[in-house]
Every structure is written in C-alpha cells, then in structure tokens.
Design a protein around this motif. Structure first.
Motif, PDB file in Angstrom:
ATOM      1  N   THR A   1       0.835  -1.204   0.000  1.00  0.00           N
ATOM      2  CA  THR A   1       0.000   0.000   0.000  1.00  0.00           C
ATOM      3  C   THR A   1       0.867   1.250   0.000  1.00  0.00           C
ATOM      4  N   VAL A   2       1.968   1.221   0.747  1.00  0.00           N
ATOM      5  CA  VAL A   2       2.887   2.360   0.753  1.00  0.00           C
ATOM      6  C   VAL A   2       3.427   2.594  -0.653  1.00  0.00           C
ATOM      7  N   GLN A   3       3.780   1.523  -1.352  1.00  0.00           N
ATOM      8  CA  GLN A   3       4.270   1.659  -2.720  1.00  0.00           C
ATOM      9  C   GLN A   3       3.205   2.299  -3.617  1.00  0.00           C
ATOM     10  N   GLN A   4       1.972   1.869  -3.437  1.00  0.00           N
ATOM     11  CA  GLN A   4       0.897   2.369  -4.285  1.00  0.00           C
ATOM     12  C   GLN A   4       0.563   3.819  -3.971  1.00  0.00           C
ATOM     13  N   GLU A   5       0.464   4.148  -2.680  1.00  0.00           N
ATOM     14  CA  GLU A   5       0.009   5.473  -2.283  1.00  0.00           C
ATOM     15  C   GLU A   5       1.095   6.545  -2.433  1.00  0.00           C
ATOM     16  N   LEU A   6       2.349   6.184  -2.145  1.00  0.00           N
ATOM     17  CA  LEU A   6       3.420   7.176  -2.146  1.00  0.00           C
ATOM     18  C   LEU A   6       4.418   7.004  -3.280  1.00  0.00           C
ATOM     19  N   GLY A   7       4.330   5.868  -3.992  1.00  0.00           N
ATOM     20  CA  GLY A   7       5.243   5.663  -5.093  1.00  0.00           C
ATOM     21  C   GLY A   7       6.649   5.321  -4.672  1.00  0.00           C
ATOM     22  N   LEU A   8       6.833   4.834  -3.430  1.00  0.00           N
ATOM     23  CA  LEU A   8       8.167   4.476  -2.966  1.00  0.00           C
ATOM     24  C   LEU A   8       8.601   3.128  -3.530  1.00  0.00           C
ATOM     25  N   ALA A   9       9.888   2.985  -3.713  1.00  0.00           N
ATOM     26  CA  ALA A   9      10.426   1.680  -4.070  1.00  0.00           C
ATOM     27  C   ALA A   9      10.230   0.723  -2.898  1.00  0.00           C
ATOM     28  N   TYR A  10      10.238  -0.571  -3.197  1.00  0.00           N
ATOM     29  CA  TYR A  10      10.014  -1.565  -2.140  1.00  0.00           C
ATOM     30  C   TYR A  10      11.029  -1.415  -1.013  1.00  0.00           C
ATOM     31  N   SER A  11      12.298  -1.239  -1.375  1.00  0.00           N
ATOM     32  CA  SER A  11      13.342  -1.162  -0.350  1.00  0.00           C
ATOM     33  C   SER A  11      13.129   0.047   0.565  1.00  0.00           C
ATOM     34  N   ALA A  12      12.700   1.167  -0.018  1.00  0.00           N
ATOM     35  CA  ALA A  12      12.461   2.363   0.795  1.00  0.00           C
ATOM     36  C   ALA A  12      11.259   2.160   1.720  1.00  0.00           C
ATOM     37  N   ALA A  13      10.189   1.583   1.177  1.00  0.00           N
ATOM     38  CA  ALA A  13       8.996   1.337   2.000  1.00  0.00           C
ATOM     39  C   ALA A  13       9.310   0.357   3.126  1.00  0.00           C
ATOM     40  N   ALA A  14      10.095  -0.687   2.816  1.00  0.00           N
ATOM     41  CA  ALA A  14      10.447  -1.692   3.828  1.00  0.00           C
ATOM     42  C   ALA A  14      11.360  -1.110   4.898  1.00  0.00           C
ATOM     43  N   ARG A  15      12.094  -0.062   4.571  1.00  0.00           N
ATOM     44  CA  ARG A  15      12.976   0.571   5.547  1.00  0.00           C
ATOM     45  C   ARG A  15      12.218   1.568   6.418  1.00  0.00           C
ATOM     46  N   TRP A  16      11.339   2.327   5.799  1.00  0.00           N
ATOM     47  CA  TRP A  16      10.651   3.400   6.520  1.00  0.00           C
ATOM     48  C   TRP A  16       9.521   2.906   7.418  1.00  0.00           C
ATOM     49  N   LEU A  17       8.778   1.903   6.977  1.00  0.00           N
ATOM     50  CA  LEU A  17       7.578   1.496   7.707  1.00  0.00           C
ATOM     51  C   LEU A  17       7.882   0.976   9.111  1.00  0.00           C
ATOM     52  N   PRO A  18       8.821   0.036   9.310  1.00  0.00           N
ATOM     53  CA  PRO A  18       9.139  -0.384  10.692  1.00  0.00           C
ATOM     54  C   PRO A  18       9.684   0.766  11.527  1.00  0.00           C
ATOM     55  N   ARG A  19      10.463   1.656  10.898  1.00  0.00           N
ATOM     56  CA  ARG A  19      11.020   2.793  11.634  1.00  0.00           C
ATOM     57  C   ARG A  19       9.918   3.696  12.180  1.00  0.00           C
ATOM     58  N   LEU A  20       8.920   3.981  11.348  1.00  0.00           N
ATOM     59  CA  LEU A  20       7.820   4.843  11.803  1.00  0.00           C
ATOM     60  C   LEU A  20       6.989   4.154  12.871  1.00  0.00           C
ATOM     61  N   ARG A  21       6.762   2.860  12.717  1.00  0.00           N
ATOM     62  CA  ARG A  21       6.033   2.135  13.762  1.00  0.00           C
ATOM     63  C   ARG A  21       6.818   2.182  15.074  1.00  0.00           C
ATOM     64  N   GLY A  22       8.130   2.029  14.977  1.00  0.00           N
ATOM     65  CA  GLY A  22       8.959   2.102  16.179  1.00  0.00           C
ATOM     66  C   GLY A  22       8.861   3.453  16.856  1.00  0.00           C
ATOM     67  N   GLN A  23       8.821   4.519  16.083  1.00  0.00           N
ATOM     68  CA  GLN A  23       8.690   5.850  16.667  1.00  0.00           C
ATOM     69  C   GLN A  23       7.346   6.024  17.376  1.00  0.00           C
ATOM     70  N   ARG A  24       6.285   5.503  16.756  1.00  0.00           N
ATOM     71  CA  ARG A  24       4.963   5.613  17.380  1.00  0.00           C
ATOM     72  C   ARG A  24       4.922   4.823  18.690  1.00  0.00           C
ATOM     73  N   ILE A  25       5.527   3.641  18.700  1.00  0.00           N
ATOM     74  CA  ILE A  25       5.567   2.829  19.924  1.00  0.00           C
ATOM     75  C   ILE A  25       6.345   3.561  21.004  1.00  0.00           C
ATOM     76  N   ALA A  26       7.496   4.111  20.642  1.00  0.00           N
ATOM     77  CA  ALA A  26       8.319   4.839  21.615  1.00  0.00           C
ATOM     78  C   ALA A  26       7.566   6.039  22.176  1.00  0.00           C
ATOM     79  N   ASP A  27       6.835   6.750  21.320  1.00  0.00           N
ATOM     80  CA  ASP A  27       6.053   7.900  21.782  1.00  0.00           C
ATOM     81  C   ASP A  27       5.046   7.474  22.847  1.00  0.00           C
ATOM     82  N   LEU A  28       4.393   6.337  22.603  1.00  0.00           N
ATOM     83  CA  LEU A  28       3.379   5.865  23.536  1.00  0.00           C
ATOM     84  C   LEU A  28       4.016   5.393  24.841  1.00  0.00           C
ATOM     85  N   VAL A  29       5.148   4.715  24.756  1.00  0.00           N
ATOM     86  CA  VAL A  29       5.842   4.245  25.957  1.00  0.00           C
ATOM     87  C   VAL A  29       6.273   5.428  26.820  1.00  0.00           C
TER      88      VAL A  29
END
Length: 348
Positions: free
Chosen positions: A167-195
């Motif tokens: 979905t990230v590839q479709q919505e933002l036009g990112l390459a697979y490698s970029a989407a696979a790198r950014w998505l866990p990182r952003l989830r990690g930031q959201r988790i850290a914010d909540l903690v």
C-alpha cells in the motif's frame, strides 16, 4: 460514529479515566470498559482511539439504565476514518488521500483528538468522487520528495495501523526497499512515543494497543527499542554539543542520533572551520572520535584509502566521558599538533 448533536458528549480514554478517578495508565491496565454492561464505544472496530458517549458512561457509573443512542442516520453525523472509508467504498489508506480533496478537507473536524467527517460531506463527495489515486508508474523513481516521506507515511500509518508495504508503494510511489525501511522505523517511533507518554506500557503492549498486526510487531518493537535508546542518549549528547559551542568551536546545534550498521546509534557534531577537526562523531560501540571530513563524517566501511590518517579516538575506553573532559582532550591534541592533518581536512 458521533451521532448528530452529540459531539460535546464524546469522551476519549483520558476523559473517561478522569471521570472514573483513575490515572490513564491504570485505566488502560485495568480496562474497566470491558466490564459487563459497560456502554460500547462509539468508535468503530479497529479504530486507533476508543471513544464513548458521556451520557451513557455517566449513567452506567451511577448505576442507572444506560440510554440508547439515536439510530437514524443524519447529515450531521460525524464519521471516523474507517466509517468514512466504508461509506465511500475505499480502504482507510485511500481515505487518507481522499480527505485532502478541497471538497472534504475544509469540513473535517477533530473531536476528542480524533478526526471525523460529516456524513453530508461524504454523501456529496460520493456522488461526484475525485479520480482515485493511481499506483506507481512502471519504471518511475520515488515519487515523494525525501524530506516529505516521514510526514506522508506517518499520515498513512496513523490512519491504518495495518498498513502494508504494498500500500505504501501504491500510495506514495516508494520503491520496495524504501517502504520496507521506513515502515518499521515509523512504527517504532509511534511505539516509543506511547511508551514515553507515561502510559506504563511496555513496547510490546504499546504495539498491540496501536493496532499493529502480530506479523509486524517484532520488527516494530525492535525499531522502538532502538528509538528509546537514542532518546535516552539525547540529553548527554546535547550537553556535549553545548560544551563544544562554549569552547568556541561550533554554532549552536541540536543533538540528534542516527542509525548506522543496522541498529547501532551514532551522532555527529559538525565543527567550525577554525576548530581542531571537521567534526566529532559518537558511536555507542566506541565512544567519541574525530572525523576526517565534515561532509562525510561517518565514512562507509572500507572507504578509506591506504595511507590516509585514521580518525583520533578521544578519551579512549570511555563511552560517555564528561563533556568538559572531551573538550579538554580535544584542545590538548590541537595544541600538540596531533590533529594537523584533520585541521587541513576541515576545509573539505
């Protein structure tokens, strides 16, 4: 959804916890809303935040019959993103694109911290919808400017915790490698914010509360642990940055951490042209060292040519020396002439 005329009665978790005399962390741990007979949320299943109707919860807490909510649709009903997407027949991720349309964006309202859209606006839009967003053109490069990726991807993730790389590839036009790198990182930031928000949640529990699917939680939690380590280091790194500035070797700079070699944390302090070295680099494995280049303070592995001077380790054996100790050793090296090569490299 929020039925017409009831926006002022909406409660989020913090509001309901206060009404029950509980701290938010205690509220989330005890989950009193799971008790038999407790009023159901007015937010849909899968929503990022739970919302209740205060009239219903007040009646329950007072031991009185819980009143029914209106069940007739009205133009002034306010729909959460999942409900809005369902009404338009699209996914929540696609709704994130639709809601920027000038026929929708001015009408969005935030109630109890959650964005909603009036039913009438959605009905009108459905009658003459915008052209759906298209996928990434074959052979194209990344379509989102690099400095906008985090914000745009964050919007998609907040709207759909189960967001996929496809979905990230479709919505933002990112390459697979970029989407696979950014998505866990952003989830990690959201988790850290909540903690770090005083919830008392462990990273694993925060990932579950944020609605991240079980299949991605392990990577998200690992990313969160790296983020948390980095945020713990920031006060120390800022003290060093301030000491370097006080020594007259740099302008003010806000300390920041980056990841190198996977999940290893590092930081760079860029120094002025008259400083003893182009930059200082901190690595959580080795401590502080000087850098040979301001433009590339952290060279790629194996990139140094034979015969080129190696960076100088500062306060050897101490991962986090006191800032003044670091400044004094750097000054001593500068006066001794040991950093002559690096002073020359400072112009690069």
């Amino acid at each position: 959804m929020i039925r017409a005329g009831r926006a002022a009665l909406v409660q989020n978790s913090q509001d309901l916890a206060a009404a029950m005399g509980l701290k938010l962390g205690t509220f989330r741990n005890r989950k009193p809303y799971a008790a038999d007979g407790f009023p159901a949320t007015i937010s849909p299943a899968g929503a990022a935040a739970m919302l209740w109707d205060a009239e219903q919860t007040a009646a329950f807490l007072a031991g009185e019959p819980v009143p029914d909510l209106p069940d007739q649709d009205a133009d002034d009903d306010l729909l959460e993103r999942i409900e809005a997407a369902a009404l338009l027949g699209v996914t929540p991720a696609t709704w994130t694109s639709y809601k920027r349309d000038p026929r929708i964006a001015p009408h969005l309202v935030t109630v109890a911290g959650v964005e909603h859209c009036p039913r009438a606006v959605l009905t009108a839009f459905r009658q003459a919808p915008a052209t759906p967003p298209t996928g990434r053109p074959r052979g194209s490069g990344d379509m989102v400017p690099r400095d906008e990726i985090e914000a745009r991807l964050g919007e998609l993730l907040d709207a759909d915790p189960a967001l996929t790389i496809a979905t990230v590839q479709q919505e933002l036009g990112l390459a697979y490698s970029a989407a696979a790198r950014w998505l866990p990182r952003l989830r990690g930031q959201r988790i850290a914010d909540l903690v770090l928000a005083g919830t008392g949640l462990a990273p694993e529990d925060a990932a579950q509360q944020l609605g991240y699917p079980a299949a991605v939680r392990r990577a998200a939690v690992a990313a969160a642990q790296t983020v948390l380590r980095g945020r713990q280091k920031l006060p120390y790194l800022q003290r060093v940055a301030d000491a370097v500035e006080a020594a007259g070797w740099s302008e003010h700079q806000d300390a920041a951490v980056r990841e190198v070699d996977g999940d290893v944390l590092a930081a760079v302090l860029v120094l002025d042209a008259g400083a003893p070295a182009p930059a200082l680099v901190w690595d959580e494995r080795y401590g502080w060292r000087t850098a040979l280049s301001r433009r590339h303070p952290i060279p790629k592995a194996g990139s140094r040519s034979e015969g080129v001077e190696e960076p100088r380790v500062l306060v050897a054996g101490v991962m986090e020396p006191e800032p003044q100790q670091l400044v004094e050793e750097l000054a001593a090296l500068a006066h001794s002439g040991d950093l002559q090569t690096q002073r020359g490299a400072n112009t690069k």
